[in-house]
Design an enzyme around this catalytic site. Structure first.
Site, PDB file in Angstrom:
ATOM      1  N   HIS A  91       0.842  -1.211   0.000  1.00 23.15           N
ATOM      2  CA  HIS A  91       0.000   0.000   0.000  1.00 23.15           C
ATOM      3  C   HIS A  91       0.871   1.252   0.000  1.00 23.15           C
ATOM      4  O   HIS A  91       0.514   2.269   0.582  1.00 23.15           O
ATOM      5  CB  HIS A  91      -0.991  -0.005   1.171  1.00 23.15           C
ATOM      6  N   THR A  92       2.007   1.152  -0.650  1.00 18.25           N
ATOM      7  CA  THR A  92       2.875   2.323  -0.813  1.00 18.25           C
ATOM      8  C   THR A  92       2.822   2.844  -2.245  1.00 18.25           C
ATOM      9  O   THR A  92       3.167   3.994  -2.486  1.00 18.25           O
ATOM     10  CB  THR A  92       4.344   1.964  -0.495  1.00 18.25           C
ATOM     11  N   SER A 104     -11.469 -18.135 -22.219  1.00 17.93           N
ATOM     12  CA  SER A 104     -10.543 -18.458 -21.133  1.00 17.93           C
ATOM     13  C   SER A 104     -10.818 -19.867 -20.647  1.00 17.93           C
ATOM     14  O   SER A 104     -11.980 -20.271 -20.528  1.00 17.93           O
ATOM     15  CB  SER A 104     -10.748 -17.476 -19.980  1.00 17.93           C
ATOM     16  N   GLY A 146      -7.820 -14.471  -7.805  1.00 18.90           N
ATOM     17  CA  GLY A 146      -8.384 -14.019  -6.532  1.00 18.90           C
ATOM     18  C   GLY A 146      -7.510 -14.323  -5.336  1.00 18.90           C
ATOM     19  O   GLY A 146      -7.962 -14.293  -4.196  1.00 18.90           O
ATOM     20  N   ALA A 147      -6.234 -14.637  -5.585  1.00 23.87           N
ATOM     21  CA  ALA A 147      -5.337 -15.021  -4.488  1.00 23.87           C
ATOM     22  C   ALA A 147      -4.406 -13.878  -4.096  1.00 23.87           C
ATOM     23  O   ALA A 147      -3.472 -14.065  -3.328  1.00 23.87           O
ATOM     24  CB  ALA A 147      -4.514 -16.239  -4.902  1.00 23.87           C
ATOM     25  N   GLY A 148      -4.646 -12.690  -4.645  1.00 22.21           N
ATOM     26  CA  GLY A 148      -3.765 -11.565  -4.335  1.00 22.21           C
ATOM     27  C   GLY A 148      -2.404 -11.711  -4.978  1.00 22.21           C
ATOM     28  O   GLY A 148      -1.424 -11.105  -4.537  1.00 22.21           O
ATOM     29  N   SER A 183      -4.871 -10.480 -12.471  1.00 27.61           N
ATOM     30  CA  SER A 183      -5.390  -9.475 -13.414  1.00 27.61           C
ATOM     31  C   SER A 183      -4.250  -8.789 -14.154  1.00 27.61           C
ATOM     32  O   SER A 183      -4.313  -8.607 -15.375  1.00 27.61           O
ATOM     33  CB  SER A 183      -6.203  -8.379 -12.723  1.00 27.61           C
ATOM     34  N   ASP A 207       1.817  -3.987  -9.539  1.00 26.02           N
ATOM     35  CA  ASP A 207       1.645  -5.320 -10.125  1.00 26.02           C
ATOM     36  C   ASP A 207       2.077  -5.348 -11.588  1.00 26.02           C
ATOM     37  O   ASP A 207       2.750  -6.277 -12.042  1.00 26.02           O
ATOM     38  CB  ASP A 207       0.177  -5.753 -10.019  1.00 26.02           C
ATOM     39  N   TYR A 236     -10.361  -0.894  -0.606  1.00 30.62           N
ATOM     40  CA  TYR A 236      -9.075  -0.491  -1.185  1.00 30.62           C
ATOM     41  C   TYR A 236      -9.134   0.994  -1.580  1.00 30.62           C
ATOM     42  O   TYR A 236      -8.250   1.782  -1.247  1.00 30.62           O
ATOM     43  CB  TYR A 236      -8.757  -1.372  -2.391  1.00 30.62           C
TER      44      TYR A 236
HETATM   45  C1  GLA Z   1      -2.889  -4.508  -4.885  1.00 28.15           C
HETATM   46  C2  GLA Z   1      -2.774  -3.404  -5.921  1.00 28.15           C
HETATM   47  C3  GLA Z   1      -1.381  -2.797  -5.930  1.00 28.15           C
HETATM   48  C4  GLA Z   1      -0.923  -2.421  -4.520  1.00 28.15           C
HETATM   49  C5  GLA Z   1      -1.182  -3.565  -3.546  1.00 28.15           C
HETATM   50  C6  GLA Z   1      -0.885  -3.179  -2.124  1.00 28.15           C
HETATM   51  O1  GLA Z   1      -2.102  -5.582  -5.255  1.00 28.15           O
HETATM   52  O2  GLA Z   1      -3.069  -3.904  -7.194  1.00 28.15           O
HETATM   53  O3  GLA Z   1      -1.356  -1.681  -6.795  1.00 28.15           O
HETATM   54  O4  GLA Z   1      -1.515  -1.237  -4.104  1.00 28.15           O
HETATM   55  O5  GLA Z   1      -2.515  -4.021  -3.616  1.00 28.15           O
HETATM   56  O6  GLA Z   1       0.477  -2.950  -1.959  1.00 28.15           O
END
Ligand code: GLA
Length: 421
Positions: free
Chosen positions: A45-46, A78, A140-142, A146, A195, A247
């Site tokens: 979150h930076t 897909s 959906g696993a972070g 995407s 990302d 978010y």
């Molecule tokens: C998600 C967002 C990124 C980033 C992270 C937190 O992955 O897509 O841009 O903000 O959260 O670091």
């Protein structure tokens, strides 16, 4: 314990995408392109605060078999979703407008739209295309499935439209900007850009130090295996969503706090602390709002943690990462989790349990990674302990009646590009 989720070999991923393409469209694709998921080592979150982050590209990739069309139609299939979706590039538009596209096709077709909007291709010049997608990046696993989709489409369109941006880092940074724009505007997810930078600009064997203020990158050598270490990814299977309000709310509160502090972004506050001009306490004392104070404390301390981890990794690359250097890295991961849990309030019971259990069973350090509210955690473990730690997390999840987690081993891998296999 659940088996480690292996990454597909390029030849396998490409063959899957090609087969799906041929079965759906009755023709051969022009080629196959792929882009990786990512995990962030530290710096959470930076990115949307102009800060620093340190992601790596995963060996797990999304494969896109693609063939340009003579018109402006996009047809998408897909292996992970039923049906063929069709989008017209001439009517496609941002989320919330008449041209909105629902669901995953927004991330793919949105890139074509954004390449033109970013001025990387002339208006109306990006061709329509048929594309078949298959992926071993868990959705959906972070882990940025995407961004992997966007970036695979971006390098494919870069090639078929002859844009020639993928050949160097400066061009890749521009492709990343287009992918961010597709995600923010067409898909409507207000994410920050880490990302896409990881998927397009990271290098194998390195973590990517990304300065989100000016987009500068530094490749930080990272050979955990030489140090006898494994970065274990724990996908908690708790659904994670970036298009819901939390978010976006974090992002707004940070912007409001920067406004209240009279700085362009919270990065300026972090820099002022770093250079000794002020202290975290003095910064927080300028804010009246408790929510803002907590969020700022996280962002400022997290940017500091990126700096100190990178300094350690630079001094102790590979096998030299041991003793007090390793302790510093590990405690930085722990401190990041605590800050995200307590001050940024983006953790959840599944992530906390994964982190606590990993630590209790020998992980050197552990934290949630990515946006939070579900998704994945990472644990830095001695390689010989990885299975034991994963088994302990598995048991703890069963006892808590959570869904069974999945595990991956994160090795810094290659960025998006054509698959020659
Ligand atoms: C998600 C967002 C990124 C980033 C992270 C937190 O992955 O897509 O841009 O903000 O959260 O670091």
């Amino acid at each position: 314990m659940s088996a480690l989720l292996e990454a597909w070999a390029d030849a396998d991923g490409a063959a899957r995408a090609r087969r799906l393409f041929a079965a759906t469209f009755g023709a051969e694709p022009t080629g196959v392109w792929a882009a990786p998921g990512r995990v962030n080592i530290v710096g959470e979150h930076t990115d949307y605060n102009d800060g620093l982050c340190l992601p790596i590209a995963l060996p797990h990739r999304t494969f896109v078999a693609l063939r340009p069309r003579p018109d402006r139609t996009v047809r998408l299939v897909s292996a992970q979703e039923p049906g063929v979706r069709e989008v017209d590039l001439d009517t496609l538009g941002p989320a919330g407008t008449a041209g909105e596209v629902a669901g995953w096709p927004a991330y793919a077709a949105g890139v074509a739209w954004a390449l033109e909007r970013e001025g990387l291709a002339a208006a109306g010049s990006v061709p329509g295309f048929d594309a078949a997608v298959d992926s071993c990046v868990p959705a959906g696993a972070g882990l940025s499935s995407s961004a992997a989709l966007e970036c695979a489409v971006a390098v494919a369109l870069d090639d078929v439209a002859g844009l020639r941006l993928g050949g160097d880092d400066a061009g890749r940074a521009r492709l990343a900007d287009a992918c961010v724009r597709a995600e923010n505007e067409v898909a409507g997810a207000p994410t920050g850009g880490m990302d896409q930078a990881a998927a397009l600009r990271a290098q194998a064997g390195h973590a990517l130090l990304l300065d989100c203020r000016d987009g500068a990158v530094r490749q930080v050598p990272l050979d955990l295996a030489a140090a006898g270490l494994t970065l274990l990814v724990i996908d908690t299977r708790a659904p994670h969503r970036l298009v819901d309000g939390q978010y976006g709310r974090r992002r707004r509160v940070c912007e409001d706090a920067a406004g209240a502090l009279g700085v362009p972004s919270l990065r300026s506050a972090a820099d002022a602390v770093e250079s000794g001009q002020t202290t975290p306490g003095a910064v927080l004392a300028l804010l009246d709002d408790d929510e803002q104070r907590k969020r700022v404390r996280h962002v400022v301390s997290e940017i500091g943690r990126v700096r100190s981890l990178v300094a350690r990794l630079a001094q102790h690359p590979g096998a030299q990462l041991e003793g007090s250097a390793l302790d510093t890295v590990a405690s930085g991961l722990d401190a990041s989790h605590e800050s995200l849990r307590r001050d940024y309030e983006v953790s959840c019971p599944e992530l906390d349990l994964a982190v606590e259990t990993a630590r209790a069973h020998g992980a050197r350090g552990a934290r949630m990674t990515g946006g939070g509210f579900g998704g994945s955690a990472i644990a830095l473990v001695d390689s010989g302990d990885a299975r034991h730690v994963a088994a302990a997390v598995d048991r703890a999840f069963a006892e808590a009646h959570f869904d069974a987690p999945a595990f991956l081993s994160a090795i810094p891998a290659a960025p998006a590009g054509p698959v020659r296999a």
